[in-house]
Design a protein around this motif. Structure first.
Motif, PDB file in Angstrom:
ATOM      1  N   VAL A  36      50.418  32.795  41.510  1.00 57.05           N
ATOM      2  CA  VAL A  36      49.848  33.337  39.336  1.00 57.05           C
ATOM      3  C   VAL A  36      49.885  31.571  39.386  1.00 57.05           C
ATOM      4  CG1 VAL A  36      49.927  33.600  37.068  1.00 57.05           C
ATOM      5  CG2 VAL A  36      50.972  35.009  39.242  1.00 57.05           C
ATOM      6  N   LYS A  37      50.149  30.657  39.343  1.00 54.12           N
ATOM      7  CA  LYS A  37      50.554  29.723  38.546  1.00 54.12           C
ATOM      8  C   LYS A  37      49.497  28.639  38.565  1.00 54.12           C
ATOM      9  CE  LYS A  37      53.686  30.055  34.741  1.00 54.12           C
ATOM     10  NZ  LYS A  37      54.427  30.328  33.513  1.00 54.12           N
ATOM     11  N   VAL A  39      46.280  28.615  40.568  1.00 52.85           N
ATOM     12  CA  VAL A  39      45.699  28.934  41.310  1.00 52.85           C
ATOM     13  C   VAL A  39      44.555  29.483  40.106  1.00 52.85           C
ATOM     14  CG1 VAL A  39      46.127  31.720  41.554  1.00 52.85           C
ATOM     15  CG2 VAL A  39      44.282  30.781  43.223  1.00 52.85           C
ATOM     16  N   GLY A  40      43.155  29.312  40.497  1.00 52.53           N
ATOM     17  CA  GLY A  40      42.060  29.097  39.413  1.00 52.53           C
ATOM     18  C   GLY A  40      41.237  29.605  39.915  1.00 52.53           C
ATOM     19  N   CYS A  41      40.068  28.576  39.977  1.00 54.76           N
ATOM     20  CA  CYS A  41      38.300  29.366  40.187  1.00 54.76           C
ATOM     21  C   CYS A  41      38.768  29.699  41.522  1.00 54.76           C
ATOM     22  CB  CYS A  41      37.613  28.210  39.853  1.00 54.76           C
ATOM     23  SG  CYS A  41      37.641  26.524  40.546  1.00 54.76           S
ATOM     24  N   CYS A  46      38.672  23.763  38.241  1.00 56.65           N
ATOM     25  CA  CYS A  46      39.035  23.930  37.501  1.00 56.65           C
ATOM     26  C   CYS A  46      40.327  23.283  37.872  1.00 56.65           C
ATOM     27  CB  CYS A  46      39.258  25.517  36.918  1.00 56.65           C
ATOM     28  SG  CYS A  46      40.685  25.884  38.278  1.00 56.65           S
TER      29      CYS A  46
ATOM     30  N   LEU B 118      45.412  33.462  32.297  1.00 58.62           N
ATOM     31  CA  LEU B 118      45.431  32.240  33.528  1.00 58.62           C
ATOM     32  C   LEU B 118      45.502  31.379  32.475  1.00 58.62           C
ATOM     33  CD1 LEU B 118      43.259  32.623  36.687  1.00 58.62           C
ATOM     34  CD2 LEU B 118      46.045  32.755  36.456  1.00 58.62           C
ATOM     35  N   ARG B 119      45.273  30.130  32.932  1.00 57.79           N
ATOM     36  CA  ARG B 119      44.874  28.427  31.402  1.00 57.79           C
ATOM     37  C   ARG B 119      44.008  29.523  30.833  1.00 57.79           C
ATOM     38  NH1 ARG B 119      45.078  23.924  34.966  1.00 57.79           N
ATOM     39  NH2 ARG B 119      42.841  25.208  35.416  1.00 57.79           N
ATOM     40  N   ASP B 122      40.288  29.489  32.397  1.00 56.26           N
ATOM     41  CA  ASP B 122      40.089  29.713  33.804  1.00 56.26           C
ATOM     42  C   ASP B 122      39.384  30.801  33.816  1.00 56.26           C
ATOM     43  OD1 ASP B 122      41.616  28.019  35.326  1.00 56.26           O
ATOM     44  OD2 ASP B 122      44.119  28.883  35.129  1.00 56.26           O
ATOM     45  N   PHE B 233      48.769  32.662  30.075  1.00 54.62           N
ATOM     46  CA  PHE B 233      49.982  33.781  31.379  1.00 54.62           C
ATOM     47  C   PHE B 233      50.387  34.415  30.527  1.00 54.62           C
ATOM     48  CE2 PHE B 233      49.598  29.103  32.712  1.00 54.62           C
ATOM     49  CZ  PHE B 233      48.961  28.981  34.508  1.00 54.62           C
ATOM     50  N   ASP B 256      55.796  35.270  33.156  1.00 56.14           N
ATOM     51  CA  ASP B 256      56.487  34.350  32.488  1.00 56.14           C
ATOM     52  C   ASP B 256      57.930  35.043  32.598  1.00 56.14           C
ATOM     53  OD1 ASP B 256      55.430  32.140  33.184  1.00 56.14           O
ATOM     54  OD2 ASP B 256      55.840  30.814  31.768  1.00 56.14           O
ATOM     55  N   GLY B 290      40.572  35.515  38.363  1.00 58.36           N
ATOM     56  CA  GLY B 290      41.221  36.290  37.741  1.00 58.36           C
ATOM     57  C   GLY B 290      40.244  37.919  37.141  1.00 58.36           C
TER      58      GLY B 290
END
Lengths: 214, 528
Positions: A36-37, A39-41, A46, B118-119, B122, B233, B256, B290
């Motif tokens: 989850v933390k 990984v992005g594009c 990214c 996500l962030r 993203d 998140f 989290d 995502g």
């Protein structure tokens, strides 16, 4: 399908075997990590999946993006989480910017000792240190061009012994260079004026009528 | 030499003789026949009827039906709905649309909360390569942009939405430039423009082949400068309503802690993006991690109607080799500067700047009829001859204008200035989505939807460069309209009571669902 060979990798302190031909991210999924933390594009744009990694023959690790790195025999991988460097609240100025504008928010930029650590840390291959030097002499257009491909992973800031935040300074310089571009986009300005003066209204009426019937 | 290598050699050998050759364009009838026979949207067995909800009786692909008919992660009785946050505007999603909305809502004086899965940043926005369509050249006009987009959309686009899109393009470009977005410029300072498939004139603004990254970097920086309240998140897992057809907030999940966060909001903007990670019809995707259609599922359950939910864009040129790059996009802009598509025999088979639906269909045709090239991993594809770009425009053109492409392939030891690459259509975009009006409001009161999650603007096929425009134009419209609405209304009760009739309808229709939606993340651990 060809039958793939396996390679041994180390993630953190754990040893694993994964099929070759995978990226590091794909290998993590293969190993049962839902990710989850980090990984992005998944397309190298990214900066979410920043890692440091090292091959057996190498003395020092190098930085990379996990979605852009293939697993290989003996690869040792550590994921890094996030970029802890502080982003300054740096609004765009009213007047044409100079290097002082940049130094106002990122004063440490002047402290560069030209050690090249940032350049060697950049997974995008940007010559970061040269970008910092260009900021020191105040050539913001050059800085902007230099940081075009920056994914803001923050590796450069993490390795800087002078506590410079090159990626953040670079983005600010880019915004300054864009907002204060020396020559105006005349055609764009004209088009905006045409639209607000209603120049296309009649054409719109005709086209909308035709389009409703189409 | 393998067939793969032989075929590649044929491409290299034919380059010189092909370089000036004209390729005939499709007539309207030819295009329709091609789409009908080969476009994945026309594949009947991929589709099912939606049995419940506002679009009951209509069709979409199995993957989206499962999402829409899915189980809520909550029940109407379950959680304590005491709000942890009370805001004027809740924005869900931190891509280009969400960020544009946040900036406008904040500027209008609203109290804004952004929640992202996500962030911040993203999103699919960050990956957009080709550009943003804006009619800036003297020969061009918003009307012409409109007509091109309508033709590209198979004449199905919502005219009112499309007119607003193209009319606000120039103003939005100015807004971005004033924030510091560095579009490529000509010597005289004018914006540099390039052609895109289906456009009658060049009108793509761009920043090399990093246009989306550039937009997203600046928008994100602007959001952070404004100190807009942000929960990263923290995906939304269900909307809240007053039980009478008005959206009143949402339930977030902190990834989290797995704890739920209840937000009461006078208005909600869903800027949740697309669906690529559902891998519709088994296609690989160019989308970010995502892109799981969360907004579709939650909006639908809360009562918002969808439109064009049955049509998707398969971008013609997704990479298929090496295997690790499968699905990644090769920008269409590379075809606008002359790269050609070639089958296994090294022959061209389509005018490369037809609309995406047509080019994708032609690639599928070549592969289905035995004129594709097989990769070592067993995928099929055709060649995209990128070295031709340097032949046509001089050595170094690729390196200068497509640094992203050069870099991505070089990581796998492929030099795109020397070798062609293999491509096949990749699931790229959801043409439809939640139905909106010109203020970006859905049919559920006080729920606004912007960007890829919405539908109607692009009809049945979006033109290249119209989505970066869409996210900014409609992100801004949503932000402004939601802030204005918030100034006119009060907080309303927070309930999940809309889940009851939905559940009852499922029972009545005999729908048994094994999917909990939104799914939030693709499951690559169990499915490989």
């Amino acid at each position: 399908m060809t039958i793939s060979q396996s390679v041994a990798i180390t993630v953190g302190d754990e040893k694993h075997t994964v099929p070759e031909g995978m990226t590091v991210i794909q290998a993590m999924w293969h190993l049962g990590d839902a990710m989850v933390k980090n990984v992005g594009c998944l397309g190298g744009a990214c900066g979410a999946c920043a890692i440091i990694c090292r091959l057996p023959g190498q003395m020092l690790p190098k930085t990379a993006l996990a979605c852009q790195t293939m697993v290989s025999e003996g690869l040792n991988i550590r994921f890094l989480q996030g970029d802890p460097s502080k982003k300054e609240i740096a609004p765009l100025p009213a007047e044409t910017p100079s290097r002082e504008t940049v130094f106002q928010y990122y004063p440490e930029t002047r402290r560069c000792v030209a050690c090249q650590a940032c350049t060697s840390a950049c997974p995008q291959g940007i010559d970061v240190m040269v970008g910092v030097r260009e900021a020191m002499i105040g050539d913001l257009a050059l800085v902007a061009e230099r940081f075009t491909t920056c994914v803001m992973c923050g590796f450069c800031a993490a390795v800087c012994e002078s506590r410079i935040r090159p990626h953040r300074m670079g983005l600010y310089a880019r915004r300054l260079a864009g907002a204060f571009y020396p020559k105006p986009p005349t055609q764009l300005d004209m088009r905006i004026a045409e639209i607000s003066s209603g120049q296309f209204d009649r054409e719109w009426n005709d086209v909308m009528q035709a389009a409703q019937n189409a | 030499m393998t067939e793969f290598e032989l075929s590649k050699q044929r491409v290299a050998e034919g380059r010189e003789s092909r370089k000036a050759a004209e390729m005939p364009r499709l007539s309207a009838d030819e295009k329709e026949a091609l789409l009908h026979r080969y476009h994945p949207d026309k594949k009947k067995e991929a589709y099912a009827t939606i049995r419940i909800g506002p679009n009951q009786g209509q069709q979409t692909v199995h993957e989206v039906v499962r999402l829409l008919e899915g189980e809520s992660p909550l029940t109407s009785k379950a959680p304590d709905l005491n709000p942890a946050h009370q805001v004027d505007v809740l924005i869900i999603g931190g891509g280009g649309a969400g960020s544009s909305a946040a900036l406008m809502a904040q500027a209008a004086g609203a109290k804004v909360l952004m929640a992202t899965k996500l962030r911040l940043g993203d999103s699919n926005t960050v990956m957009a390569e080709g550009g943003m369509q804006v009619a800036v050249s003297p020969e061009d006009s918003p009307v012409r942009h409109f007509v091109d987009s309508l033709k590209g959309g198979q004449m199905a686009n919502d005219r009112t939405l499309l007119k607003a899109l193209v009319s606000e393009g120039p103003e939005v470009a100015k807004w971005l430039i004033d924030m510091g977005v560095l579009f490529d410029r000509e010597e005289d300072g004018n914006l540099s423009i390039r052609s895109g498939g289906g456009s009658s004139l060049p009108r793509l603004l761009r920043c090399k082949d990093y246009t989306g990254l550039e937009l997203m970097r600046v928008l994100k920086d602007a959001v952070l400068n404004e100190e807009i309240q942000l929960l990263e998140f923290s995906p939304v897992i269900e909307f809240l309503t007053d039980g009478e057809g008005t959206c009143t907030g949402a339930v977030l999940k902190d990834l989290d802690t797995d704890k739920l966060i209840v937000v009461q909001a006078k208005t909600v903007i869903a800027a949740t993006g697309g669906i690529g990670r559902l891998h519709i019809q088994g296609f690989p995707t160019s989308n970010h991690y995502g892109a799981t259609g969360d907004g579709l599922a939650m909006s639908y359950r809360a009562g918002a109607a969808l439109t064009f939910q049955d049509t998707f864009q398969y971008h013609p040129t997704g990479s298929v080799f090496p295997e690790a790059m499968a699905g990644l996009l090769v920008t269409e802009a590379i075809r606008s500067v002359g790269a050609q598509l070639l089958n296994v025999k090294g022959e061209r088979f389509i005018y490369e700047l037809e609309t995406r639906d047509a080019v994708a269909s032609a690639v599928i045709r070549e592969c289905q009829e035995g004129r594709g090239v097989e990769t070592p991993a067993g995928r099929k594809g055709v060649w995209l001859d990128m070295p031709l770009v340097d032949v046509l425009h001089g050595a170094g053109t690729l390196a200068e204008h497509f640094p992203n492409m050069v870099k991505q392939f070089s990581r796998y030891d492929i030099d795109i200035s020397k070798d062609p690459v293999l491509i096949y259509p990749t699931l790229h975009y959801q043409n439809g989505g939640v139905k909106i009006d010109v203020d970006s409001e859905s049919t559920l009161k006080n729920l606004f939807v912007a960007g890829e999650a919405s539908g109607g603007i692009h009809g049945r096929n979006r033109l290249m460069g119209n989505s970066l425009l869409d996210i900014v134009v409609y992100g801004r419209r949503a932000g402004k309209a939601a802030a204005k609405r918030a100034s006119e209304v009060d907080f309303k009760p927070l309930t999940l009571s809309h889940l009851d009739p939905f559940q009852a309808a499922k029972k009545a229709a005999g729908v048994v669902s094994e999917t909990v939606s939104p799914i939030l993340f693709p499951d690559y651990v169990n499915k490989g």
